[in-house]
Design a protein around this motif. Sequence first.
Motif, PDB file in Angstrom:
ATOM      1  N   LEU A  62     -27.012  -8.946 -17.522  1.00 25.27           N
ATOM      2  CA  LEU A  62     -26.858  -9.916 -16.442  1.00 25.27           C
ATOM      3  C   LEU A  62     -27.090  -9.234 -15.102  1.00 25.27           C
ATOM      4  N   THR A  63     -27.864  -9.899 -14.232  1.00 24.65           N
ATOM      5  CA  THR A  63     -28.149  -9.311 -12.933  1.00 24.65           C
ATOM      6  C   THR A  63     -27.084  -9.632 -11.902  1.00 24.65           C
ATOM      7  N   HIS A  64     -26.454 -10.816 -12.003  1.00 22.88           N
ATOM      8  CA  HIS A  64     -25.410 -11.166 -11.034  1.00 22.88           C
ATOM      9  C   HIS A  64     -24.663 -12.399 -11.494  1.00 22.88           C
ATOM     10  N   LEU A  65     -23.686 -12.802 -10.714  1.00 25.35           N
ATOM     11  CA  LEU A  65     -22.669 -13.748 -11.159  1.00 25.35           C
ATOM     12  C   LEU A  65     -23.069 -15.217 -11.146  1.00 25.35           C
ATOM     13  N   HIS A  66     -24.190 -15.608 -10.592  1.00 25.91           N
ATOM     14  CA  HIS A  66     -24.505 -17.022 -10.425  1.00 25.91           C
ATOM     15  C   HIS A  66     -24.831 -17.697 -11.747  1.00 25.91           C
ATOM     16  N   GLU A  67     -24.433 -18.981 -11.834  1.00 26.37           N
ATOM     17  CA  GLU A  67     -24.488 -19.691 -13.108  1.00 26.37           C
ATOM     18  C   GLU A  67     -25.891 -19.838 -13.670  1.00 26.37           C
ATOM     19  N   ALA A 168     -22.154  -9.188  -4.341  1.00 27.53           N
ATOM     20  CA  ALA A 168     -21.624  -7.830  -4.200  1.00 27.53           C
ATOM     21  C   ALA A 168     -22.032  -6.939  -5.358  1.00 27.53           C
ATOM     22  N   GLY A 169     -22.092  -7.516  -6.553  1.00 28.84           N
ATOM     23  CA  GLY A 169     -22.397  -6.738  -7.743  1.00 28.84           C
ATOM     24  C   GLY A 169     -23.770  -7.019  -8.311  1.00 28.84           C
ATOM     25  N   HIS A 170     -24.700  -7.440  -7.464  1.00 31.27           N
ATOM     26  CA  HIS A 170     -26.056  -7.689  -7.956  1.00 31.27           C
ATOM     27  C   HIS A 170     -26.681  -6.369  -8.397  1.00 31.27           C
ATOM     28  N   ASP A 201     -22.366 -15.141  -1.736  1.00 35.49           N
ATOM     29  CA  ASP A 201     -21.188 -14.374  -2.156  1.00 35.49           C
ATOM     30  C   ASP A 201     -20.454 -13.924  -0.899  1.00 35.49           C
ATOM     31  N   VAL A 202     -19.368 -14.616  -0.570  1.00 36.52           N
ATOM     32  CA  VAL A 202     -18.639 -14.330   0.672  1.00 36.52           C
ATOM     33  C   VAL A 202     -17.851 -13.034   0.598  1.00 36.52           C
ATOM     34  N   ARG A 203     -17.839 -12.385  -0.552  1.00 38.09           N
ATOM     35  CA  ARG A 203     -17.142 -11.100  -0.661  1.00 38.09           C
ATOM     36  C   ARG A 203     -17.924  -9.967  -0.013  1.00 38.09           C
ATOM     37  N   VAL A 204     -19.221 -10.152   0.228  1.00 36.24           N
ATOM     38  CA  VAL A 204     -20.046  -9.092   0.801  1.00 36.24           C
ATOM     39  C   VAL A 204     -19.723  -8.987   2.281  1.00 36.24           C
ATOM     40  N   SER A 205     -19.147  -7.865   2.687  1.00 33.40           N
ATOM     41  CA  SER A 205     -18.603  -7.762   4.044  1.00 33.40           C
ATOM     42  C   SER A 205     -19.695  -7.693   5.110  1.00 33.40           C
ATOM     43  N   SER A 210     -26.378  -5.185   4.035  1.00 31.46           N
ATOM     44  CA  SER A 210     -26.446  -4.746   2.638  1.00 31.46           C
ATOM     45  C   SER A 210     -27.785  -5.100   2.018  1.00 31.46           C
ATOM     46  N   TYR A 211     -28.249  -6.310   2.308  1.00 29.37           N
ATOM     47  CA  TYR A 211     -29.495  -6.752   1.694  1.00 29.37           C
ATOM     48  C   TYR A 211     -30.703  -6.000   2.256  1.00 29.37           C
ATOM     49  N   LEU A 212     -30.717  -5.741   3.553  1.00 25.78           N
ATOM     50  CA  LEU A 212     -31.813  -4.968   4.128  1.00 25.78           C
ATOM     51  C   LEU A 212     -31.853  -3.560   3.541  1.00 25.78           C
ATOM     52  N   THR A 213     -30.682  -2.981   3.281  1.00 25.26           N
ATOM     53  CA  THR A 213     -30.627  -1.671   2.627  1.00 25.26           C
ATOM     54  C   THR A 213     -31.199  -1.753   1.216  1.00 25.26           C
ATOM     55  N   THR A 214     -30.867  -2.833   0.503  1.00 26.26           N
ATOM     56  CA  THR A 214     -31.418  -3.048  -0.831  1.00 26.26           C
ATOM     57  C   THR A 214     -32.939  -3.119  -0.793  1.00 26.26           C
TER      58      THR A 214
END
Length: 328
Positions: A62-67, A168-170, A201-205, A210-214
Motif C-alpha cells: 500500500l502506498t498510502h492511507l486513502h480509500e 504523512a506516511g506516503h 492529510d491534516v497531520r502533515v505539519s 514536505s511535498y516539494l522535498t519529495t
Amino acid sequence: MIVDAIQLSNTEFEGKNNTYLLRGDEIALIDTGVSTPQTENALRTGLADHGLTVTDLDHIFLTHLHEDHIGLAGTLQRESGATVHAHSADAPLIARKSEAVDQFRQTQHKFFDRWGMPTTARRELLDFFKHHDKLRGEPADLTTHTDGDVITVGNKQLTVVHTPGHTAGHIGYAFEDKDGTALFAGDALLPHYTPNVGGADVRVSHPLDSYLTTLSRIQDADFERAYPGHRHLITDPAARAQEIIDHHHERSQRVIEVLNKYTAADAWTVSAELFGDLSGVHILHGPGEAYAHLHHLTKNGVLTEDDGAYATKSDTKHHLKDLFNEIE
C-alpha cells in the motif's frame, strides 16, 4: 519480475485507478482500489487475465492511507493470507485504530475552524465522509515499514521510499530491472493531476514543504520511469516532478495576487478565489491546498499570519524572488 497494470473503475476521486500486478517467484499487488463490487470484480478479472486468483497473492503493498488505494486490502488478505505492507505513519489509520481515527477527525475539525470553513460546507463535507467510509472496506493486518527498508518479493527486492506530502506516511517502492530503477509512485507523482497537499492529510505539519522535498528527492533519484496510482506510465519522472514544482510556484504567485485584494484573508476565502464553488471531497481539498501555500509562504517570511488570517508584507516581491529564483 513482470509488472502489469490493472486499471480499476473509480468515479469517486481522481479516476482511473491503477493496481499493479507483480509476477515472479512470488505474486504481489501495489494498491487495491476502493471497496466496491465493481472494483473488486475488475480486480479479480484482471488477475484471471493472467491466470491468477486472489489466493495466489503473497504480498499487497500500500502506498498510502486513502480509500482508493487500500479499500480491498483487508478482503484480499482474508482470502489469500497475503502480507500487507504500509508505512508506519499511515498504518494506524489504514488499520482504523479507534484512537488514531478519533485524533485525526479532531485535528480535521480544528483545521476547518482555522481555515474559516462555513457551517453549510462543513455539513456537506461530513456527509461526504460518512457516505464514503464504506469504500475503505475491511481493515487489514499490516506489516509496517520506514524509509529505506528493503522487502524481498521472490527473487526481487523493493526498496521503501518515503514520499510525504499528500499523506504523512506516503511511500513509493523502488526496484531495479534491466532498464534501470523504477518507482511505484502512488499519488506522489501523477501524470495529469497535482496531488492534493494540505487537505488530504491534516497531520502533515508542513505539507507543501514536505511535498516539494519529495519531488526534489524523486528528481535526484533519476528514476527511469514511475508507475502512478492513476492513469498512465510516467516515462520521465524527473521532468514531471519539475512540472509539478513549477505549478506550485505559479500557484504561490496566484495566492499573493489574491491576498493583495484583501487586508487579510483566511484559507477558505483564498480557496474560493482560486477554485470557486466546491463540492464533495473538494470542500476539503480546496482550502487545504490554499492553506498549504499560505503556510509555506508564511514560514518562508513572505506573509504574516494572525489567528488564521493571512496578509502580504510590504516587501513580498523581494521575498518571492528569494523563495522562487525563477520569479522575476
